[in-house]
Design a protein around this motif. Structure first.
Motif, PDB file in Angstrom:
ATOM      1  N   MET A   1     -18.162 132.050 119.085  1.00  0.00           N
ATOM      2  CA  MET A   1     -19.482 132.504 118.642  1.00  0.00           C
ATOM      3  C   MET A   1     -20.559 131.707 119.369  1.00  0.00           C
ATOM      4  O   MET A   1     -20.510 130.478 119.404  1.00  0.00           O
ATOM      5  N   LYS A   2     -21.521 132.413 119.950  1.00  0.00           N
ATOM      6  CA  LYS A   2     -22.616 131.780 120.645  1.00  0.00           C
ATOM      7  C   LYS A   2     -23.914 131.990 119.881  1.00  0.00           C
ATOM      8  O   LYS A   2     -24.232 133.112 119.482  1.00  0.00           O
ATOM      9  N   PHE A   3     -24.653 130.910 119.677  1.00  0.00           N
ATOM     10  CA  PHE A   3     -25.918 130.979 118.950  1.00  0.00           C
ATOM     11  C   PHE A   3     -27.064 131.057 119.962  1.00  0.00           C
ATOM     12  O   PHE A   3     -27.768 130.075 120.222  1.00  0.00           O
ATOM     13  N   ILE A   4     -27.243 132.228 120.526  1.00  0.00           N
ATOM     14  CA  ILE A   4     -28.183 132.427 121.621  1.00  0.00           C
ATOM     15  C   ILE A   4     -29.619 132.128 121.201  1.00  0.00           C
ATOM     16  O   ILE A   4     -30.353 131.413 121.896  1.00  0.00           O
ATOM     17  N   TYR A   5     -30.033 132.660 120.066  1.00  0.00           N
ATOM     18  CA  TYR A   5     -31.421 132.496 119.634  1.00  0.00           C
ATOM     19  C   TYR A   5     -31.698 131.073 119.174  1.00  0.00           C
ATOM     20  O   TYR A   5     -32.804 130.551 119.364  1.00  0.00           O
ATOM     21  N   LEU A   6     -30.703 130.451 118.575  1.00  0.00           N
ATOM     22  CA  LEU A   6     -30.864 129.065 118.149  1.00  0.00           C
ATOM     23  C   LEU A   6     -30.962 128.142 119.360  1.00  0.00           C
ATOM     24  O   LEU A   6     -31.736 127.186 119.362  1.00  0.00           O
ATOM     25  N   ARG A   7     -30.194 128.441 120.398  1.00  0.00           N
ATOM     26  CA  ARG A   7     -30.279 127.663 121.637  1.00  0.00           C
ATOM     27  C   ARG A   7     -31.679 127.770 122.246  1.00  0.00           C
ATOM     28  O   ARG A   7     -32.257 126.780 122.689  1.00  0.00           O
ATOM     29  N   LYS A   8     -32.217 128.978 122.268  1.00  0.00           N
ATOM     30  CA  LYS A   8     -33.563 129.178 122.814  1.00  0.00           C
ATOM     31  C   LYS A   8     -34.593 128.405 122.003  1.00  0.00           C
ATOM     32  O   LYS A   8     -35.516 127.797 122.564  1.00  0.00           O
ATOM     33  N   ALA A   9     -34.431 128.422 120.684  1.00  0.00           N
ATOM     34  CA  ALA A   9     -35.351 127.693 119.822  1.00  0.00           C
ATOM     35  C   ALA A   9     -35.259 126.190 120.053  1.00  0.00           C
ATOM     36  O   ALA A   9     -36.276 125.485 120.058  1.00  0.00           O
ATOM     37  N   ALA A  10     -34.044 125.681 120.264  1.00  0.00           N
ATOM     38  CA  ALA A  10     -33.849 124.256 120.519  1.00  0.00           C
ATOM     39  C   ALA A  10     -34.474 123.851 121.845  1.00  0.00           C
ATOM     40  O   ALA A  10     -35.106 122.788 121.960  1.00  0.00           O
ATOM     41  N   GLU A  11     -34.299 124.684 122.864  1.00  0.00           N
ATOM     42  CA  GLU A  11     -34.892 124.413 124.178  1.00  0.00           C
ATOM     43  C   GLU A  11     -36.418 124.377 124.067  1.00  0.00           C
ATOM     44  O   GLU A  11     -37.079 123.491 124.618  1.00  0.00           O
ATOM     45  N   LYS A  12     -36.980 125.344 123.350  1.00  0.00           N
ATOM     46  CA  LYS A  12     -38.427 125.418 123.185  1.00  0.00           C
ATOM     47  C   LYS A  12     -38.944 124.215 122.418  1.00  0.00           C
ATOM     48  O   LYS A  12     -39.960 123.607 122.785  1.00  0.00           O
ATOM     49  N   TYR A  13     -38.228 123.843 121.358  1.00  0.00           N
ATOM     50  CA  TYR A  13     -38.620 122.693 120.544  1.00  0.00           C
ATOM     51  C   TYR A  13     -38.617 121.411 121.384  1.00  0.00           C
ATOM     52  O   TYR A  13     -39.561 120.606 121.317  1.00  0.00           O
ATOM     53  N   ALA A  14     -37.560 121.219 122.164  1.00  0.00           N
ATOM     54  CA  ALA A  14     -37.450 120.009 122.987  1.00  0.00           C
ATOM     55  C   ALA A  14     -38.576 119.938 124.013  1.00  0.00           C
ATOM     56  O   ALA A  14     -39.161 118.871 124.242  1.00  0.00           O
ATOM     57  N   ALA A  15     -38.896 121.073 124.635  1.00  0.00           N
ATOM     58  CA  ALA A  15     -39.961 121.110 125.635  1.00  0.00           C
ATOM     59  C   ALA A  15     -41.317 120.814 125.004  1.00  0.00           C
ATOM     60  O   ALA A  15     -42.128 120.047 125.553  1.00  0.00           O
ATOM     61  N   GLU A 167     -29.081 130.986 110.711  1.00  0.00           N
ATOM     62  CA  GLU A 167     -30.371 130.731 111.359  1.00  0.00           C
ATOM     63  C   GLU A 167     -30.511 131.551 112.630  1.00  0.00           C
ATOM     64  O   GLU A 167     -31.600 132.062 112.934  1.00  0.00           O
ATOM     65  N   ASP A 168     -29.430 131.714 113.372  1.00  0.00           N
ATOM     66  CA  ASP A 168     -29.458 132.527 114.583  1.00  0.00           C
ATOM     67  C   ASP A 168     -29.814 133.973 114.230  1.00  0.00           C
ATOM     68  O   ASP A 168     -30.616 134.612 114.934  1.00  0.00           O
ATOM     69  N   ASN A 169     -29.259 134.474 113.141  1.00  0.00           N
ATOM     70  CA  ASN A 169     -29.572 135.830 112.685  1.00  0.00           C
ATOM     71  C   ASN A 169     -31.023 135.937 112.221  1.00  0.00           C
ATOM     72  O   ASN A 169     -31.685 136.963 112.439  1.00  0.00           O
ATOM     73  N   ARG A 170     -31.524 134.884 111.577  1.00  0.00           N
ATOM     74  CA  ARG A 170     -32.924 134.894 111.145  1.00  0.00           C
ATOM     75  C   ARG A 170     -33.852 134.974 112.351  1.00  0.00           C
ATOM     76  O   ARG A 170     -34.818 135.738 112.361  1.00  0.00           O
ATOM     77  N   LEU A 171     -33.558 134.182 113.372  1.00  0.00           N
ATOM     78  CA  LEU A 171     -34.389 134.166 114.579  1.00  0.00           C
ATOM     79  C   LEU A 171     -34.267 135.474 115.357  1.00  0.00           C
ATOM     80  O   LEU A 171     -35.199 135.884 116.052  1.00  0.00           O
ATOM     81  N   LYS A 172     -33.141 136.113 115.229  1.00  0.00           N
ATOM     82  CA  LYS A 172     -32.904 137.378 115.932  1.00  0.00           C
ATOM     83  C   LYS A 172     -33.698 138.526 115.305  1.00  0.00           C
ATOM     84  O   LYS A 172     -34.173 139.421 116.002  1.00  0.00           O
ATOM     85  N   GLY A 173     -33.830 138.497 113.988  1.00  0.00           N
ATOM     86  CA  GLY A 173     -34.489 139.586 113.279  1.00  0.00           C
ATOM     87  C   GLY A 173     -35.986 139.636 113.523  1.00  0.00           C
ATOM     88  O   GLY A 173     -36.674 138.599 113.468  1.00  0.00           O
TER      89      GLY A 173
END
Length: 238
Positions: A1-15, A167-173
């Motif tokens: 299982m890959k958490f694509i949207y959570l990864r994007k959120a983490a990258e954005k948060y770190a930046a 959380e990934d599903n929440r960010l996806k919706g």
């Protein structure tokens, strides 16, 4: 299982966190701070400088521009570690697969200073293998039982995979991403970019979060000095 949207959120948060640190170093305050807090131009520079660099700047051995450059480089290194840490937690949960069943218990052990303190133990099965995690809490003035239980839950990548998937599903919706995490996953699901079980919120909050994630949370046998809990994915066999 890959958490694509959570990864994007983490990258954005770190930046964004790194940009905020650099701004803080240069200006002495963060963009979100109130005007009354913007009264020390050197605050961020001092915080991100080593003792040696700060002394050099104070004594005039290096210019402010050089001190800012060095402090900014230090902030970027810390930012890289922060980003790597977030992505490592996500990857660990991706590789673990979400928990199928959890059997948890609290044992209350007497402390001469703080009365009875809980020690938590959790046995987690993710459909492939079992793992055992632990947690504990002490002190007073808060819900120690849930604090120990949450520490054990947060120590398991398989349990965190449950929260990360939700959380990934929440960010996806399209609609759910606009809602606060607590409104979707439940109160006590953590602040920051990655969800987690907040210790001290009460066992009922842990139960509610699991329920919202599609799990059945059961209160098992309890005694004067012990409590047990059983959690299983909806439809999972005992």
């Amino acid at each position: 299982m890959k958490f694509i949207y959570l990864r994007k959120a983490a990258e954005k948060y770190a930046a964004e966190a790194e940009r905020s640190d650099i701004f803080y170093i240069r200006n002495g305050f963060r963009p979100t701070w109130a005007e009354r807090e913007r009264n020390d131009r050197e605050r961020g520079l001092k915080e991100f400088s080593t003792a040696a660099r700060w002394e050099q700047y104070q004594s005039g051995k290096i210019t402010r521009a050089k001190a800012v450059e060095l402090a900014s480089e230090r902030a970027r290194k810390e930012g890289a570690k922060r980003r790597a840490g977030l992505l490592a937690k996500i990857e660990a949960a991706e590789n673990a697969a979400p928990a199928v069943t959890v059997s948890a218990s609290l044992e209350w052990v007497r402390s001469r200073v703080w009365g009875y303190n809980p020690k938590a133990e959790a046995d987690i099965y993710n459909g492939d293998h079992w793992e055992r995690t632990h947690g504990s809490a002490s002190g007073c003035g808060y819900d120690k039982g849930s604090a120990a239980l949450c520490e054990a839950m947060n120590a398991s990548p398989a349990v965190l995979a449950v929260l990360y998937a939700a959380e990934d599903n929440r960010l996806k919706g399209r609609e759910t991403r606009k809602q606060p995490r607590a409104d979707v996953l439940g109160y006590g699901s953590g602040y920051g970019v990655l969800p987690y079980f907040e210790g001290g919120c009460g066992v009922s909050c842990v139960a509610n979060i699991f329920t919202r994630c599609g799990y059945v949370f059961e209160y098992g046998k309890s005694g004067e000095h012990f409590n047990t809990y059983y959690i299983k994915k909806g439809g999972a066999k005992e």
